[in-house]
Design a protein around this motif. Structure first.
Motif, PDB file in Angstrom:
ATOM      1  N   TYR A 222      -4.175  -4.527  -1.299  1.00 50.15           N
ATOM      2  CA  TYR A 222      -3.722  -5.890  -1.001  1.00 50.15           C
ATOM      3  C   TYR A 222      -2.320  -5.858  -0.405  1.00 50.15           C
ATOM      4  O   TYR A 222      -1.494  -5.038  -0.799  1.00 50.15           O
TER       5      TYR A 222
ATOM      6  N   GLU B  62      -6.390  -4.062   4.573  1.00 49.15           N
ATOM      7  CA  GLU B  62      -5.896  -4.722   3.357  1.00 49.15           C
ATOM      8  C   GLU B  62      -6.286  -6.205   3.343  1.00 49.15           C
ATOM      9  O   GLU B  62      -6.287  -6.869   4.377  1.00 49.15           O
ATOM     10  N   LYS B  63      -6.576  -6.718   2.159  1.00 52.75           N
ATOM     11  CA  LYS B  63      -6.667  -8.153   1.964  1.00 52.75           C
ATOM     12  C   LYS B  63      -5.247  -8.690   1.784  1.00 52.75           C
ATOM     13  O   LYS B  63      -4.341  -7.948   1.389  1.00 52.75           O
TER      14      LYS B  63
ATOM     15  N   HIS C  52      -9.031 -12.082   6.496  1.00 54.26           N
ATOM     16  CA  HIS C  52      -8.664 -11.216   5.377  1.00 54.26           C
ATOM     17  C   HIS C  52      -7.596 -11.844   4.477  1.00 54.26           C
ATOM     18  O   HIS C  52      -7.124 -11.211   3.533  1.00 54.26           O
TER      19      HIS C  52
ATOM     20  N   VAL D 244      -7.463  -9.577 -10.223  1.00 57.73           N
ATOM     21  CA  VAL D 244      -8.040  -9.346  -8.894  1.00 57.73           C
ATOM     22  C   VAL D 244      -9.189  -8.351  -9.015  1.00 57.73           C
ATOM     23  O   VAL D 244      -8.984  -7.190  -9.372  1.00 57.73           O
TER      24      VAL D 244
END
Length: 284
Positions: A119, A186-187, A219, A261
């Motif tokens: 992330y 990546e988010k 994203h 998460v």
């Protein structure tokens, strides 16, 4: 039912402690002096958990430079990494200190980003174009007046002096960081003191522009904010807009959260006034 798989990571969230040694504002149901005890209670819970970090979404103080001397030692009791954003009340201080707030709370800069477990977290300086954060005579104050006038003329509900916007330079930086994260697989979670959705009188002056930018990126999973102490929630194109409730509100009921998460969802565990949610992630 949520799957029992372990989360990738968890983090804590605090919005608007807004501490000051002041009498309660009964009209707004705000108790700034009580936030030291509320924050200590939240940190005790955070310290019992396995968290990657804790983020505070701005308005650490209600005003007064000396207020930082009282609340920052409470944060020192946190055993996890901490990340701060600044809000409008953090600049309700003597003019000579306006340029020192970010360094006072130990931020690397007014806006920044960091990566964790696939992330990218982007922390914005939502106060950049405003009537309160730039020093007197700074052109950014004049720019804020122009933005507010245009919004007022258009009948927008957020043309208030307690709202603000990011600069063209920061907007370009945000766009570049979103692209970098996409390229890295990546988010993204964007954090800002000011909400941008749903429509509300507390939203950033540049809400429409920010929404348009985020809509270009699939994203971006969440946008976390404070400022509107009542809280708010919405979703656009798979991005969740989560406005956390203010800790300073009510005499004795707290408000904070822990976000877990997972690969396929976010689980928000709300404490006190904060709402608990399970949010499925698009394409997971």
């Amino acid at each position: 039912m949520p799957s029992p798989s372990a989360p990738l990571f968890r983090f804590g969230v605090v919005a608007d402690p807004q501490y000051a040694a002041l009498e309660p504002n009964l009209a707004l149901d705000r108790y700034p002096a009580n936030s030291l005890a509320k924050l200590a209670e939240a940190i005790a819970e955070f310290n019992r958990r396995d968290l990657a970090f804790v983020v505070t979404l701005g308005d650490i103080i209600d005003g007064g430079w000396e207020s930082f001397d009282a609340i920052l030692p409470v944060y020192e009791t946190l055993r996890h990494a901490r990340h701060f954003l600044l809000g409008n009340h953090d600049f309700a201080i003597a003019a000579q200190h306006l340029t020192e707030v970010a360094s006072r709370v130990g931020m690397p800069s007014a806006y920044y980003d960091f990566a964790h477990a696939g992330y990218r977290f982007i922390a914005l300086d939502g106060n950049e174009i405003s009537l309160f954060a730039p020093p007197e005579g700074d052109p950014r104050r004049a720019e804020a007046k122009v933005m507010m006038k245009a919004l007022h003329k258009a009948g927008a509900m957020n043309s208030h002096r307690w709202n603000a916007a990011i600069s063209d330079t920061q907007h370009a930086w945000l766009a570049a960081k979103l692209d970098e994260a996409k390229a890295a697989g990546e988010k993204v979670v964007v954090t800002n003191h000011y909400p941008i959705f749903p429509e509300n009188s507390h939203n950033a002056l540049d809400s429409d522009r920010m929404l348009a930018l985020l809509a270009e990126h699939d994203h971006v999973v969440a946008y976390l904010s404070g400022h509107n102490h009542d809280g708010n929630f919405g979703v656009v194109h798979g991005t969740y807009f989560i406005n956390f409730k203010g800790m300073v509100d009510t005499e004795d009921t707290n408000a904070y959260a822990i976000v877990s998460v997972y690969k396929d969802r976010l689980e928000i565990e709300g404490f006190g006034r904060e709402v608990s949610r399970v949010l499925a992630l698009q394409g997971a």
